[in-house]
Design an enzyme around this catalytic site. Structure first.
Site, PDB file in Angstrom:
ATOM      1  N   SER A 175       0.836  -1.201   0.000  1.00 33.73           N
ATOM      2  CA  SER A 175       0.000   0.000   0.000  1.00 33.73           C
ATOM      3  C   SER A 175       0.865   1.244   0.000  1.00 33.73           C
ATOM      4  CB  SER A 175      -0.890  -0.001   1.253  1.00 33.73           C
ATOM      5  OG  SER A 175      -1.512   1.255   1.449  1.00 33.73           O
ATOM      6  N   TYR A 188      -2.141  -1.274  10.379  1.00 35.73           N
ATOM      7  CA  TYR A 188      -2.304  -1.631   8.972  1.00 35.73           C
ATOM      8  C   TYR A 188      -1.078  -1.213   8.160  1.00 35.73           C
ATOM      9  CZ  TYR A 188      -4.113  -1.287   4.166  1.00 35.73           C
ATOM     10  OH  TYR A 188      -4.288  -1.383   2.807  1.00 35.73           O
TER      11      TYR A 188
END
Length: 283
Positions: A175, A188
């Protein structure tokens, strides 16, 4: 609000359901197939919706049989399977938690039983739970986020490797948060940073076997994870701050996975592609 991109909306469950989104994400491939994955077999985790769905359908259009691994979103998975079948390919639906090593072993076993081989593994399943204060992250949340986002990648790779050979590929989903951080998604973002290191390290280990390992680091993409994560106001503004002033669609990200999975990327391993709407990041 002037920068509203999508209607405000929320979902109360992770990782979210595409059937409940409006407007629906765009997942169908935007060009005809050219056989770049002809006769290949691929596993896509988190393949029921979002980026995973777009990748799975694109792989099918390019000639691959596809196994879809999903947590519980049966309706989404069935829609994806129908789209794969419409491309003339088989879809194997496998429901379970990638944070469970036994399940991951069973996934690969069923794929080998069904198709007789495995050529491409796409590790894509993920969850995220925003917290404004790191002290609010409970041991359970921390454990579950790492089990899904990182342990599952290890488990799937370990299960797949005995069946992967020269020319095979592993593509991991990291990401943009791995590179710029995310104050409300500390756990995350940490898993996504670990996936970058996992990709680079595993690529070096497998290079002599001719197995390529790469990753994709999407920016803000319109997927079920977004309304399942953020409040309605943030969902409405999602992607507005990017240079392209909008979120990306899953079918704008899927070609990065196809490129890394096929022979077009035969001289690329240990790398990360960045479909993120123009954000300049390091790495």
């Amino acid at each position: 609000m002037s920068d509203q991109i999508n209607p405000p909306q929320v979902q109360d469950h992770q990782p979210g359901r595409e059937t409940e989104m409006h407007p629906k994400p765009q997942y169908m491939p935007r060009y005809p197939g050219s056989g770049r994955l002809k006769d290949k077999v691929a596993i896509v985790t988190g393949g029921d919706s979002g980026i995973g769905r777009a990748v799975a359908v694109l792989f099918a259009r390019e000639g691959a049989e596809v196994a879809l691994v999903y947590l519980e979103e049966t309706e989404d998975a069935a829609i994806t399977a129908d789209a794969i079948k419409a491309e003339g390919k088989q879809a194997l639906l496998l429901r379970g938690d990638v944070g469970d090593k036994t399940f991951c072993d069973n996934v690969v076993g069923q794929v080998i039983e069904q198709f007789g081989k495995l050529d491409v593994l796409v590790n894509n399943a993920a969850e995220q739970h925003p917290k404004k204060d790191v002290e609010e992250i409970t041991p359970q949340q921390l454990r579950e986020t790492f089990e899904t986002n990182l342990f599952g990648y290890f488990y799937m790779a370990q299960a797949a490797l005995p069946y992967l050979g020269e020319g095979s590929a592993i593509v991991n989903t990291t990401s943009v948060t791995a590179y710029r951080g995310s104050p409300e998604l500390v756990d995350y973002a940490s898993t996504k940073g670990a996936i970058v290191a996992f990709t680079r390290s595993l690529s070096g280990q497998l290079a002599e076997k001719g197995i390529r390992v790469n990753a994709v680091a999407p920016g803000p993409i319109w997927t079920p994870l977004i309304p399942a994560t953020f409040d309605a106001e943030k969902v409405a503004e999602f992607g507005a701050s990017q240079p392209l002033k909008r979120p990306g669609q899953p079918n704008e990200v899927a070609p990065s996975y196809l490129f890394l999975a096929c022979e077009d990327a035969s001289y690329i391993t240990g790398q990360v592609l960045h479909p993120n709407g123009g954000e300049i990041i390091n790495g």
